[in-house]
Design a protein around this motif. Structure first.
Motif, PDB file in Angstrom:
ATOM      1  N   PHE A 188      -3.006   1.031  -4.310  1.00  0.00           N
ATOM      2  CA  PHE A 188      -3.083   0.342  -3.015  1.00  0.00           C
ATOM      3  C   PHE A 188      -3.562   1.240  -1.883  1.00  0.00           C
ATOM      4  N   ASP A 189      -4.101   2.394  -2.221  1.00  0.00           N
ATOM      5  CA  ASP A 189      -4.725   3.242  -1.195  1.00  0.00           C
ATOM      6  C   ASP A 189      -6.060   2.643  -0.812  1.00  0.00           C
ATOM      7  N   LYS A 220      -8.288   1.536   5.043  1.00  0.00           N
ATOM      8  CA  LYS A 220      -7.263   1.117   5.988  1.00  0.00           C
ATOM      9  C   LYS A 220      -5.920   1.522   5.416  1.00  0.00           C
ATOM     10  N   ALA A 221      -5.231   2.432   6.049  1.00  0.00           N
ATOM     11  CA  ALA A 221      -3.952   2.892   5.510  1.00  0.00           C
ATOM     12  C   ALA A 221      -2.889   1.817   5.734  1.00  0.00           C
ATOM     13  N   LEU A 222      -1.896   1.798   4.874  1.00  0.00           N
ATOM     14  CA  LEU A 222      -0.840   0.805   4.993  1.00  0.00           C
ATOM     15  C   LEU A 222       0.375   1.413   5.674  1.00  0.00           C
ATOM     16  N   HIS A 277       6.297   0.344   5.284  1.00  0.00           N
ATOM     17  CA  HIS A 277       7.080  -0.786   4.784  1.00  0.00           C
ATOM     18  C   HIS A 277       6.192  -1.814   4.072  1.00  0.00           C
ATOM     19  N   ILE A 278       4.917  -1.909   4.482  1.00  0.00           N
ATOM     20  CA  ILE A 278       4.008  -2.834   3.786  1.00  0.00           C
ATOM     21  C   ILE A 278       3.751  -2.326   2.374  1.00  0.00           C
ATOM     22  N   LYS A 279       3.587  -1.018   2.282  1.00  0.00           N
ATOM     23  CA  LYS A 279       3.366  -0.431   0.973  1.00  0.00           C
ATOM     24  C   LYS A 279       4.574  -0.690   0.059  1.00  0.00           C
ATOM     25  N   ASN A 284       6.676  -3.178   0.313  1.00  0.00           N
ATOM     26  CA  ASN A 284       6.652  -4.600  -0.064  1.00  0.00           C
ATOM     27  C   ASN A 284       5.781  -4.822  -1.297  1.00  0.00           C
ATOM     28  N   ILE A 285       4.613  -4.182  -1.285  1.00  0.00           N
ATOM     29  CA  ILE A 285       3.683  -4.371  -2.405  1.00  0.00           C
ATOM     30  C   ILE A 285       4.247  -3.745  -3.674  1.00  0.00           C
ATOM     31  N   LYS A 304       6.741  -5.843  -5.235  1.00  0.00           N
ATOM     32  CA  LYS A 304       6.170  -7.018  -5.898  1.00  0.00           C
ATOM     33  C   LYS A 304       5.755  -6.685  -7.327  1.00  0.00           C
TER      34      LYS A 304
END
Lengths: 534, 375
Positions: free
Chosen positions: B88-89, B92-94, B97-99, B101-102, B105
């Protein structure tokens, strides 16, 4: 006899090349794609998803924008990309700038016949902000009150988030702080309404053509994964119906293959042109070019030796001639010294350190570093790519020539490079870019705020952060520009954690039979606004 | 028993051929036909294995293959985690907390041994998992869509390479030392040395753009365009689209097979039984086709095992250049995207193909030369 088989096969095969003028739909029927009503274009990868709330790439969003509408749309016929009404007929901003109310159209119907209402907008915000959805491109929505806290799990109840339904055709947003350009955010695909009942019914497969329900100018009728998608005009569209009845998006990875297909007349529109062919292509009548809202920059790791020294950073900023880089690239990019790229309020040629070798040498001397006696290794990192390599080699040569510095180049595979940005890496200068989500300078200014995830330099300055927040809320454009000038001065003239190099360009090839094409800075091309010449 | 075997063999041959014909004429192949074909083919193989007395060998091989696959899966799992950079890199860095969340999942927030356990138990239950990149798409679906395409491309390329390679090699050997021999081997060497990323554009410029006719005979070139006789430059919609990629992919193996056949025929041709056959007064044709060729196919078969596995699971370069929706592309891009479950599944798929191809080759050894003992 046997010798005849192969030639016969060839002949047989070649007679069939016209056969792809139809596709078999999921229900078994054939859909004919008449050449004079079908526009074919190409995307360079399989869209990772067509779920407009979770997608975060340009391929997906390009197709989604044909299938769906937002509350607001960009006016693509004007150069300014102003917001114009779409699903919302109009909107109202409260005195304090904190509350925005959108009045929705009442005549919009989804492709399955259900009437569109504010519930679908509300559902979209609930879904994208839910932590379980794990949506990637949510950060623009954090301007809404408590949206951030809901997304990171601090707040469980969506009632506390600043999204409120007022009747069937009104929706209201309460913001954390005033945002002058809020309607622009409402044009992004992450705010498009959604049908939760459809998602619930079909699960992950709701985006397949047999399941998906949309309300935009086109409907998805065919998706052969990794091969092509076919879109058909939506007969119940609320707006002006598109003139082009069918769209084909072929999935072709290589830009040279795309170009061959264009030259064989197989496709009408290409966005991604092979850099080695630009010189030849730019002479063609099909070629179009426009300045993009895309920034190409170098950044310093300020926590890493030797770039903790601000004078050294400043010396480098003065020692690199951007015009020379642009000349080396030779495809129309614009040399950039300010942080806000060309074509946005706040861009100015007078901001930022100018190219000045003498000044650079003087600053370098005063920085206290004696590179000849005590050489420190400086490494410039970039991800493997022909263009990035050419830029880096030019910068390397310039620094050698102008300052006598020896820097090393390090080219890495994309994900390896990105992981290096996060943690320990061999390089102290690196390349990055930024694409605007919406045509407002804030999208560029915000990435350098202290705790912004995209600020990978390690640099922070509370004054800069304060100015950016102030600029976000200011509605008077002149005052806003003044604030951004101040902030850019801190960023570029005083502290120099970044070196903007140039503004990128958008280049497209458009077949002569397509009319009504407007080049635009956001690289948004909507085929329902174009026509095919008969 | 023999009647049944013969029936099955002819059935699978007939069905296979009719499937090729209906595919090339873009006719719809009913599922029943496909199923019947596979039943016949598997039936033939089963009876063949049984009658050759290879049942035990077969069972043992399957057993050891499962262990091999397990080791491959474990090694791939670990090696993937050692690669720098995560799925997920992006530019646009995440936000952290979004990272998270993913990662939640996809179960990536768990400690490594739990991830390993989850993945392996999923594999055992036949779940290949979901792709990280192509959101919500099951990997089984991706394979179902993309593998048949690569298989078809590889299958035709394979047939082409045998049709060209074996006769060319035989011809060269039969005319050993003559100009024909040199010419054939020159051709083979060029075929081996021409990389497909060069071969493909050349073929495209000639057969799809009509080069150099567009310069020397523009009016005739226009005729070619009007008649719609030039081949398409890319995509995979109809048999016309198959020609150039199959040619590109088939050239190198056919050159290789030609060289192998030649050297192996030259070996066999000097052996005693060939001299005897000639002394008996058999015609050169009979000697060559009935005595020599069959005996010289063994080295070719040895090469064919890995070749089949490699070529059937696709060629990245050919698939990319011709924009063919095959599996090899997913393999390479899976690595670039760090799409862990996708790479895992495709590595296993490739391993299974390799194991199967080698198994079939081993059995064919026995069929071609009954003296060979395999165990």
């Amino acid at each position: 006899m046997r010798t005849l088989i192969l030639p016969a096969l060839f002949l047989f095969a070649s007679c069939q090349s016209h056969l792809d003028s139809w596709v078999r739909l999921p229900d078994g029927t054939r859909l004919h794609l008449p050449h004079d009503q079908t526009l074919a274009t190409v995307v360079n990868s399989e869209p990772p998803t067509l779920d407009w709330l979770t997608s975060s790439d340009t391929t997906s969003s390009w197709i989604e924008e044909h299938l769906m509408d937002g509350l607001v749309a960009f006016d693509l016929s004007s150069g300014e990309l102003d917001p114009k009404p779409a699903l919302a007929q109009r909107w109202k901003r409260s005195e304090d700038g904190l509350v925005w109310t959108f009045y929705l159209r009442e005549d919009v119907v989804w492709s399955d016949g259900v009437h569109f209402s504010s519930q679908h907008v509300f559902d979209a915000f609930h879904r994208i902000l839910k932590p379980e959805t794990a949506a990637v491109a949510v950060d623009n929505l954090f301007v809404i009150q408590n949206a951030f806290e809901f997304n990171n799990g601090e707040i469980q109840d969506f009632k506390n988030v600043g999204v409120k339904k007022l009747g069937d055709y009104q929706i209201q947003f309460r913001l954390k702080a005033p945002v002058a350009f809020f309607p622009l955010i409402m044009a992004h695909h992450t705010t498009f309404p959604v049908r939760l009942d459809i998602i619930k019914k079909h699960g992950d497969r709701w985006i397949e053509p047999e399941n998906i329900v949309t309300l935009g100018p086109y409907r998805l009728v065919y998706w052969h994964h990794d091969s092509r998608l076919v879109l058909k005009r939506n007969q119940t569209y609320w707006g002006e119906k598109p003139q082009i009845s069918h769209l084909i998006f072929y999935i072709v990875d290589r830009s040279s293959t795309q170009l061959r297909m264009f030259e064989r007349g197989k496709i009408d529109f290409i966005k991604d042109l092979p850099s080695s062919e630009i010189a030849r292509l730019s002479k063609k009548p099909e070629y179009n070019r426009s300045t993009a809202l895309r920034l190409y920059y170098y950044a310093f790791k300020v926590n890493k030796k030797p770039f903790g020294n601000v004078k050294l950073r400043r010396a480098l900023a003065h020692a690199i001639d951007r015009e020379e880089i642009v000349k080396v690239l030779g495809s129309g990019q614009k040399a950039l010294y300010s942080w806000i790229p060309h074509g946005l309020p706040g861009h100015s040629d007078t901001i930022g350190p100018k190219f000045d070798v003498k000044k650079a040498q003087k600053i370098l001397k005063s920085s206290g570093y004696e590179f000849h006696k005590n050489p420190i290794q400086i490494t410039l990192g970039f991800n493997s790519d022909e263009k990035h390599k050419r830029v880096a080699e030019n910068v390397q040569a310039q620094l050698k020539r102008n300052l006598g510095l020896n820097i090393e180049l390090l080219s890495e595979e994309w994900k390896t490079f990105l992981s290096g940005l996060r943690g320990a890496s061999a390089y102290s200068i690196f390349r990055l870019g930024w694409v605007a989500d919406y045509p407002d300078p804030h999208t560029f200014m915000a990435i350098m705020k202290g705790h912004a995830p995209n600020n990978r330099t390690g640099w922070q300055n509370p004054n800069y952060d304060k100015l950016v927040d102030l600029g976000m809320s200011e509605t008077n454009i002149k005052k806003r520009i003044r604030i951004y000038n101040q902030a850019q001065k801190i960023l570029l003239n005083e502290e120099v954690p970044v070196l903007p190099l140039f503004t990128e360009i958008n280049q497209v090839l458009v077949s002569q039979r397509v009319q009504g094409f407007h080049p635009n800075r956001l690289d948004l091309y909507h085929f329902h606004l174009m026509e095919l010449r008969k | 028993m023999t009647v049944l075997t013969k029936f099955l063999v002819y059935c699978s041959l007939f069905l296979g051929l009719s499937m090729i014909v209906s595919d090339l004429s873009m006719m719809y192949v009913p599922n029943l036909l496909t199923i019947f074909f596979w039943v016949c083919l598997l039936g033939t193989l089963t009876i063949g294995v049984y009658r050759q007395g290879l049942t035990l060998f077969f069972v043992k091989r399957i057993g050891s293959s499962i262990i091999t696959l397990f080791i491959i899966a474990t090694a791939t799992f670990l090696m993937l985690r050692l690669l720098p950079g995560g799925p997920f890199d992006d530019e646009k860095a995440l936000a952290p907390h979004i990272k998270l969340n993913i990662e939640k999942k996809y179960g990536l927030h768990l400690p490594l041994h739990e991830q390993y356990y989850n993945h392996m138990s999923g594999l055992l239950q036949g779940h290949l998992g979901y792709s990280y990149k192509y959101e919500g798409r099951e990997i089984a679906d991706i394979i179902k869509d993309a593998f048949p395409v690569s298989f078809k491309l590889g299958f035709y390329a394979l047939i082409l390479s045998f049709i060209i390679g074996v006769p060319l090699g035989l011809l060269a050997a039969a005319r050993y030392g003559t100009a024909t021999d040199s010419a054939a081997m020159m051709l083979a060497i060029s075929g081996i040395s021409l990389p497909s990323f060069l071969m493909a554009p050349i073929l495209i410029y000639i057969f799809s753009f009509g080069w150099p006719l567009d310069i020397f005979a523009p009016s005739f070139h226009q005729n070619l365009l009007d008649w719609n006789i030039l081949l398409p430059a890319a995509l995979w919609h109809s048999p016309a689209h198959y020609v150039l990629p199959v040619l590109t992919l088939g050239v190198r193996p056919s050159a290789f097979i030609a060289r192998l056949t030649r050297s192996s025929v030259l070996d066999v041709i000097q052996s005693d039984f060939v001299r005897t056959a000639r002394a008996k007064g058999l015609s050169e044709k009979v000697v060559l086709y009935q005595h020599v060729l069959r005996n010289s196919l063994i080295p070719v078969l040895t090469y064919a095992g890995p070749l089949v596995a490699g070529i059937l699971s696709g060629s990245f370069v050919v698939e990319i250049i011709f924009a063919i929706p095959g599996i090899a592309k997913y393999f390479v891009q899976g690595v670039f995207n760090r799409d862990y479950p996708l790479i895992m599944a495709l590595t296993l798929l490739f391993s299974v193909m390799l194991i199967l191809a080698n198994l079939i080759v081993d059995i064919l050894y026995k069929v071609i030369d009954p003296r060979i003992e395999i165990s």
